[in-house]
Design an enzyme around this catalytic site. Structure first.
Site, mmCIF file in Angstrom:
data_model
loop_
_atom_site.group_PDB
_atom_site.id
_atom_site.type_symbol
_atom_site.label_atom_id
_atom_site.label_comp_id
_atom_site.label_asym_id
_atom_site.label_seq_id
_atom_site.Cartn_x
_atom_site.Cartn_y
_atom_site.Cartn_z
ATOM 1 N N THR A 34 24.556 45.387 45.983
ATOM 2 C CA THR A 34 24.985 45.940 44.699
ATOM 3 C C THR A 34 24.618 44.995 43.564
ATOM 4 O OG1 THR A 34 26.858 47.011 45.787
ATOM 5 C CG2 THR A 34 26.961 46.818 43.397
ATOM 6 N N LEU A 77 30.952 41.224 44.829
ATOM 7 C CA LEU A 77 30.127 42.428 44.892
ATOM 8 C C LEU A 77 29.364 42.378 46.211
ATOM 9 C CD1 LEU A 77 28.466 42.641 41.334
ATOM 10 C CD2 LEU A 77 30.379 44.017 42.181
ATOM 11 N N ASP A 78 29.100 43.544 46.792
ATOM 12 C CA ASP A 78 28.262 43.593 47.984
ATOM 13 C C ASP A 78 26.887 43.003 47.657
ATOM 14 O OD1 ASP A 78 30.264 44.824 49.367
ATOM 15 O OD2 ASP A 78 29.376 46.835 49.279
ATOM 16 N N ARG A 79 26.263 42.453 48.673
ATOM 17 C CA ARG A 79 24.941 41.863 48.489
ATOM 18 C C ARG A 79 23.951 42.878 47.906
ATOM 19 N NH1 ARG A 79 21.501 38.907 53.382
ATOM 20 N NH2 ARG A 79 19.776 38.159 52.093
#
Length: 324
Positions: free
Chosen positions: A152, A148-150
């Site tokens: 998110t 996951l993106d940081r």
């Protein structure tokens, strides 16, 4: 000596280790096995000692892509780290547990908070996986299944067995999982716009920062990317969307929504920067993207698992702010 990494050679007393492969590492590539075994040693050096023949599997030379099996004996040569690398090892990531949505002997599903990277690298010294390993020192294996993106929040899977990791990653790669996010975007999203099928191209800015953009269907660098969009509700000048991704490209949801004229609230890379500034003053301090639901087949029982991570309090507060 070949095994020097920016420092003096290993002391004369240093000797190669004979490491027996455990069941949890069965089927793993030799290079990845060594990267875990030689914590802090650069990948380039790991490949160098494999090519030189200093690493042996059952007394024979082996290639980086050799799959080790339970019971194999791997010869691991001594290495000397630079002072900087040794300091990094001596100061590990702080131990941290995360909210658990599901856990058994095969996997952990956690509710990742926003602002925490899933792993170290690219200017981040540590992430979720490093902190979780420190918190669980007796765990034989903890590996990220996906990312996951940081910025998110939401559901993140971690495998506790090599067989579970392989099985789950196959599901993600073959698009057999269901991943649905909640995203708040500016403007009124058209209810009839339900499918975004636009190729994406990943590139780097001059400073090395990663970016993604929509490209034409005939672009040779474009990767087909499909996003399904459903309007959950309209709140003033904003729309809360349920977004399901059929492909897992970098920044896919963020770029697809922004390229269609409705950027995600709080997105610092692809968003409406003036709007973000106004909302920050009202208390909206992060990107409104949350990995809400995840459906997958359990790697051992073959049962369908459906998980849901509730919307974090700070995002519920944003809905309250814009709904006033």
């Amino acid at each position: 000596m070949k095994q020097i990494i920016g420092g003096a050679a290993p002391p004369a007393s240093a000797a190669a280790k004979q490491v027996t492969v455990g069941e949890e590492s069965a089927g793993q590539r030799l290079d990845n096995f060594l990267i875990r075994e030689l914590k802090g040693v650069p990948k380039t050096h790991v490949y160098r000692i494999i090519r030189s023949g200093e690493v042996r599997v059952n007394r024979g030379r082996a290639a980086a892509d050799t799959r080790v099996q339970s019971g194999d004996v791997v010869r691991v040569p001594p290495v000397r780290l630079s002072e900087r690398m040794q300091e990094k090892i001596d100061r590990p990531a702080p131990a941290r547990e995360f909210p658990v949505l599901l856990e058994d002997e095969h996997l952990i599903a956690i509710d990742k908070p926003a602002g925490v990277a899933v792993h170290g690298g690219s200017g981040v010294s540590f992430g979720v996986i490093e902190q979780l390993r420190q918190a669980r020192p007796t765990a034989k294996l903890l590996e990220l299944v996906h990312r996951l993106d940081r910025e998110t929040s939401g559901i993140l899977l971690v495998a506790k067995k090599r067989s579970a990791l392989t099985h789950l990653q196959d599901q993600f790669r073959d698009r057999e999982t269901g991943k649905t996010y909640l995203a708040l975007v500016s403007g009124a999203w058209p209810t009839n716009r339900k499918v975004i099928d636009q190729p994406l191209h990943k590139y780097l800015l001059a400073d090395g920062e990663r970016r993604v953009k929509v490209v034409g269907r005939d672009d040779p660098d474009g990767m087909r990317s499909i996003t399904l969009v459903k309007v959950a509700r309209t709140i003033g000048d904003f729309t809360l969307l349920e977004v399901t991704i059929k492909t897992g490209r970098t920044h896919q949801i963020r770029v697809h929504l922004a390229s269609n004229g409705h950027p995600i609230v709080g997105d610092e890379k692809y968003g409406d920067f003036e709007l973000n500034k106004r909302l920050q003053k009202l208390g909206a301090r992060r990107m409104f993207l949350h990995a809400w639901r995840l459906r997958f087949t359990h790697p051992a029982t073959q049962q369908e698992i459906a998980l849901e991570a509730p919307l974090p309090t700070e995002l519920e507060d944003v809905l309250g702010i814009i709904g006033r």
